[in-house]
Each structure stands twice: as C-alpha cells, then as structure tokens.
Design an enzyme around this catalytic site. Structure first.
Site, PDB file in Angstrom:
ATOM      1  N   ASN A 181      15.109 -13.380  62.090  1.00 56.93           N
ATOM      2  CA  ASN A 181      16.293 -14.198  62.314  1.00 56.93           C
ATOM      3  C   ASN A 181      16.528 -15.158  61.146  1.00 56.93           C
ATOM      4  O   ASN A 181      17.414 -14.939  60.321  1.00 56.93           O
ATOM      5  CB  ASN A 181      16.149 -14.967  63.635  1.00 56.93           C
ATOM      6  CG  ASN A 181      17.389 -15.774  63.970  1.00 56.93           C
ATOM      7  OD1 ASN A 181      18.384 -15.712  63.260  1.00 56.93           O
ATOM      8  ND2 ASN A 181      17.335 -16.534  65.038  1.00 56.93           N
ATOM      9  N   ASP A 182      15.693 -16.199  61.054  1.00 61.08           N
ATOM     10  CA  ASP A 182      15.911 -17.219  60.029  1.00 61.08           C
ATOM     11  C   ASP A 182      15.965 -16.643  58.614  1.00 61.08           C
ATOM     12  O   ASP A 182      16.711 -17.129  57.768  1.00 61.08           O
ATOM     13  CB  ASP A 182      14.800 -18.272  60.100  1.00 61.08           C
ATOM     14  CG  ASP A 182      14.852 -19.050  61.405  1.00 61.08           C
ATOM     15  OD1 ASP A 182      15.964 -19.185  61.954  1.00 61.08           O
ATOM     16  OD2 ASP A 182      13.801 -19.515  61.867  1.00 61.08           O
ATOM     17  N   VAL A 183      15.188 -15.583  58.371  1.00 58.93           N
ATOM     18  CA  VAL A 183      15.124 -15.030  57.015  1.00 58.93           C
ATOM     19  C   VAL A 183      16.382 -14.254  56.637  1.00 58.93           C
ATOM     20  O   VAL A 183      16.488 -13.753  55.525  1.00 58.93           O
ATOM     21  CB  VAL A 183      13.888 -14.120  56.822  1.00 58.93           C
ATOM     22  CG1 VAL A 183      12.613 -14.911  57.033  1.00 58.93           C
ATOM     23  CG2 VAL A 183      13.923 -12.915  57.738  1.00 58.93           C
TER      24      VAL A 183
END
Lengths: 109, 467
Positions: free
Chosen positions: B395-397
């Site tokens: 997600n964040d990446v």
C-alpha cells in the site's frame, strides 16, 4: 622507541575489517538481503570460541585459590549455556541460509 | 598448538567469513559462499579445541552443548516457514546477544581461562572495559530482539508503545551503565555486582528502546539489532584477542548498519527518527483529512479478463501477500498469464515486508525465477509501458502522495509508480490506510480497480477464471 601495545594492532584489524565489511555488503544484491541477515547471524555465533574457553576453565596455576575454583565452575556453567545458544544459531543460521539459497532459481530457457 | 599458529588459523577463518558474504553478490555464487562460512566456523571451533586443555568434564559439556543446540537449530532451520523468517532472524539475534552476555560474565569470573588476568588474578582495565561493552551491547541485543520477535510474531501488538519521558529514561539508563562500567574498571574486576547491574540495566534499555517502534519500522529494527549483535561480538573479540571474532564482529556490525541505512532510505526517514520511535501514531488526523471518493470495485473475472489480454503485467507484492501466504497462488497466476503470452515481472520495494529482502525470499520459495524480480530503481520506469500493475498486499510503497503531496507524512519516500500503468489492480482486505496510517489516493483514481478480499483467495479465484 617503546613497543606498540598489541591492542593497537587489534584495533587496526577491527577498523580495516569494518571497511571490508562496508564494501562487501554494498555489493550484496538486494534480492539476497534476507539470506545475508541469516548468514551474518550464523557467523556472529563464532562467539562460540569464547563459550568454549569458558567451558574449559580450570582453577589454574598455584595462585588460584578456593575462590578461583568456584569461579571456574561458574564459568563452565555459563560456557555450557553459551555453547548451546551459539550452536542453535550456527546450525540454524547456516542451514536456513542454505535452504533459502537453494530456492533462488534462474528462468528455465 | 602454538599460540601463533592458532592466531593465523583464526585469521583464515575470518577471511572465509568475508568470502561467505562476498558470495552473496549473486545467487549463483551465494551457495558456495555459504560453504565458505561453514568452513570458517568449523575452523574457528577446531582451532579453539586444539588450543585449550580439554578434561573429561569440559569435553562432555562441549559435546552435549553442541549436540543440543545444533539439533534444535537444525530442526528449526528445516521446519520454519519462509513467511516467519523475520521472527526467526530476530530470535537468532537474541541468542547471539545472550551468548555475548554469558561469555563476558565467564571472562569476569574465570579470567585465567581467557588469558586476561595479570599474575595476581586481576583483570586489566582495558579488558574490563571491553567485556563491559560486550555484555551491555549483548544484553540490549537480547532484550531488544525478544521484543522485536514478539512484535513480528504477533505475541505483542505492532503498535508503538510510548512511555512518558522515554528519552530521558533511556539517557538515564545509559548514564547509569557508563558509571557502572567506570566503577567496575576502578575495582579491577572485584565489583561483580557492578557487572550484573550493567547487564540488567542494558536488558531494560533494550526493551525501552524497541517498544516505541512500530510494526512498519521493523525492517530497520531487525537490521539494527543485526548490527548490534556484531558490535557485541567485536567487543568480546578484543577481550579474547581473537581475530576471527574481531573480523566477524566488524563484518556483521557494518552489514547491519548498511541494511538499516538502506531501509531508512527506502522510507525517506532518518535513522534517528526511526530510533526515537512513535511513527504511525500521528497519522490518523492526516488519514481523515485525506481525499475521499468513490473507489471502483472489481471482481476476479474483471482482473482475469484484463490481464489475459494485456501485453505486460507488473506484480507488486507487499506484506499482505506474506500474511495471506499468497505467493504460490500468485506464481500459478503468473504462469497462466505467461502461457497467454503476457510478459510478467515483479517489482519489489526495499521496505516491502518486515525485513530486508523479505519479498524476494517468498517469491523464490514459490519458484519465481529471480531474474523476473526487479528492484525499485530498475523497474520504476517500466510502469509507463505496462498494461497492468497488480498490487498485492502493498500500500504505502505505491502511494503517489509521496511524490506530489508535501503535507503527507510519507512525502519524499521513493515509491513504485504503479499509477503510470494503464490499469492498476489493488488486492486488499479493505479500503483502510496502510501501516503508516496514510490514506492512499490511488484507490480513487479512474484507472484503479480495487479487488477487495483475502489476497490468497482473490488470486485463487483469478486463477480459476483464467483456467
């Protein structure tokens, strides 16, 4: 001129080894960073050499009295436990690294 | 065996360890490197055994110790699932730390055995300093790794635990340790209590240092503890005047430090800010203020249809794939797509997963060839000519806010530019935010389709449709 303290030589080895480590580790491919951690774990268990010395401690020369022999017994106990811990790491670390590395395969063409 | 010969053999063993790490520069040479490592270890152990006077009892202790420990280690190495590798590495670090504490204690109680006593049975100041450092770093490594293990293994919540005034507390413990080391040195080794106080204080410090660090920062913590275990070994290498231990400690110490640096860079965070901890607690406010909108939901049929007709698919795995154990199903899906003539590759972010290289090992386990797996900088430019980016459990990446929203907590972090692909599929349990607590605006873009559900089940249903 007086002789250089051997500690300085050990320090030199240590500092140079830090540099060797720096260059060697930067050349490790990121895909193998997990095996790198597993194998560094295994090799840092070379601390087992200290555990072996502890497990073979004896009361020693003429100077050692009662207290020293008590110390030797205690040292052997500590050494025994340290040998177990380090062995878990040595066998576990190298074998799990081997297991991981065996999985890395190239494309069949 | 003469002392000089032993010293030379320890040097050879140190060199074999260097070669073991050198081998890891490519998967082809890595297996041979591992053999070098084992040879180096065998050499160090045999040299030590030949150099000491063995009596019956010590022989029993050594054989029994190696048999018990080795047996346990071998069984663990065979049985542990690849998804549990971060926990295993943390557990192994704790053992190195504890072994360092025990060896340092033994050196204090039986200095003659370690050849560090003067004629009267007293210890040199420098030796006392070295073994104090060994026990202190070893104890921090031990308790810190136990906490890291508990967090990674789910015995403890991954959420940061913030103690009041924790920085002052940590500094106070550090000062206490320094004072006790000075005291132990001044006593010439008689103040055994000071040694144990150093050790206990360092155990506490290990706990207070690691509990405020959240789950997403675990790759840094694991690498950092790796580094500590090396420095502990090196400190005792000075005490034991042993080159193998010195060289290994230096190698492992710098290895862990470099990995920590790579992980921090992957998150665009400073090492200090990770160590100080508490990341992820302030993200809630940002998440609520984030862009809301309608996320398009898709089904396994949609995904299968689009990917079958695509020319190029890039798969982006993350921690969610590891949790769901979806790597084998994923490989099956990729194989079927390849049969349809689709070009499939994998993109790995440096901090995907819970330890450096975590995703690579899982994909290797699923028999994904390593030359289909690419690092961020090698593949990021390929997304613009990919038809599909298939994000599974990451997600964040992949968050574009890291590039275009200066107010985002993860602004500046290098990310995989999945949004440049024609279609993005997001396999995810829910629309919730990632570990950093940051909303991902990618969910609401026109070319994004959310595949909500368990990663493994979703991939399996795509496989069924493709079949």
């Amino acid at each position: 001129m007086e002789a250089v303290d051997p500690v300085i030589f050990r320090l030199a080895i240590f500092v140079l080894a830090v540099f060797v480590g720096y260059y060697v580790v930067w050349s490790v491919t990121p895909a193998l960073h997990t095996p790198l951690m597993a194998v560094t774990n295994a090799i840092s268990s070379v601390i087992i050499v200290g555990a072996l010395l502890a497990a073979t401690a004896t009361a020693g020369g003429e100077l050692a009295g009662e207290a020293a022999s008590g110390g030797a017994g205690f040292s052997r106990g500590l050494g025994f436990i340290a040998i177990i811990l380090a062995s878990v790491n040595i066998f576990g670390g190298f074998l799990v690294t081997r297991r991981m590395l065996a999985m890395y395969k190239k494309k069949e063409r | 065996m003469s002392v000089n010969l032993a010293a030379l053999l320890y040097l050879v063993s140190g060199i074999l360890f260097i070669l073991a790490l050198r081998g890891l520069s490519s998967p082809e040479t890595a297996r041979r490197g591992n053999v070098f490592g084992m040879a180096g270890m065998a050499m160090a152990v045999v040299t030590t055994l030949l150099a000491v006077d063995l009596d019956a009892l010590s022989l029993v202790l050594i054989v029994a110790g190696v048999a018990i420990g080795g047996g346990v280690g071998a069984v663990i190495a065979r049985r542990v699932p690849m998804t549990a590798m971060p926990q295993l590495v943390a557990a192994f670090h704790s053992l190195v730390g504890m072994a360092a504490v025990l060896v340092a204690a033994a050196a204090l109680y039986a200095p003659e055995a370690f050849h560090i006593a003067d004629g009267l049975g007293n210890l040199k100041h420098l030796s006392l300093f070295e073994l104090s450092m060994g026990t202190a770093i070893g104890a921090i490594t031990f308790s810190g790794s136990v906490i890291a293990f508990a967090k990674l293994n789910g015995n403890m919540s991954g959420a940061p635990i913030i103690l009041p005034a924790r920085h002052i507390l940590n500094i106070a413990i550090g000062v206490f340790i320094a004072v006790m080391i000075a005291f132990l040195m001044a006593s010439g080794g008689d103040a055994k209590l000071a040694f144990w106080l150093i050790t206990i204080a360092a155990f506490v410090l290990g706990v207070t240092l690691i509990i405020p660090i959240g789950g997403a920062d675990m790759p840094v913590v694991v690498s950092m503890l790796n580094s500590y275990s090396g420095w502990a070994a090196a400190a005792l290498g000075f005490t034991l005047e042993n080159t193998a231990l010195l060289v290994t400690g230096a190698l492992v110490g710098s290895s862990g430090a470099i990995l920590s640096y790579i992980m921090c860079k992957g998150m665009n965070r400073s090492f200090i800010s990770v160590i100080l901890g508490g990341f992820g607690e302030s993200g809630d406010a940002a998440a609520e203020a984030g862009p809301q909108g309608n996320a398009k939901q898709g089904s396994a049929d949609d995904a299968a249809f689009v990917m079958k007709n695509a020319g190029k698919v890039i798969i982006v795995p993350g921690y969610g794939m590891a949790v769901a154990q979806a790597q084998h199903a994923l490989k099956e899906m990729a194989d079927m797509l390849k049969e349809e003539g689709v070009d499939v590759s994998y993109a790995i972010h440096p901090v995907a997963g819970r330890m450096p290289g975590h995703m690579n090992v899982l994909l290797a386990e699923a028999q994904v060839p390593y030359d289909e797996v690419f690092e961020l900088e090698d593949i990021n430019s390929s997304f613009s000519n990919a038809d599909v980016a298939f994000v599974i459990g990451a997600n964040d990446v992949t968050n574009p806010a890291a590039e275009d929203d200066p107010s985002s907590p993860i602004y500046g972090m290098p990310v995989l530019q999945v949004w440049k692909a024609k279609t993005v599929f997001f396999v995810k349990r829910s629309l919730g935010s990632g570990y950093a607590g940051v909303e991902n605006p990618l969910f609401f873009r026109d070319n994004t389709m959310m595949l909500l559900g368990d990663a493994k089940k979703m991939v399996e249903s795509i496989v069924k449709v493709l079949d």
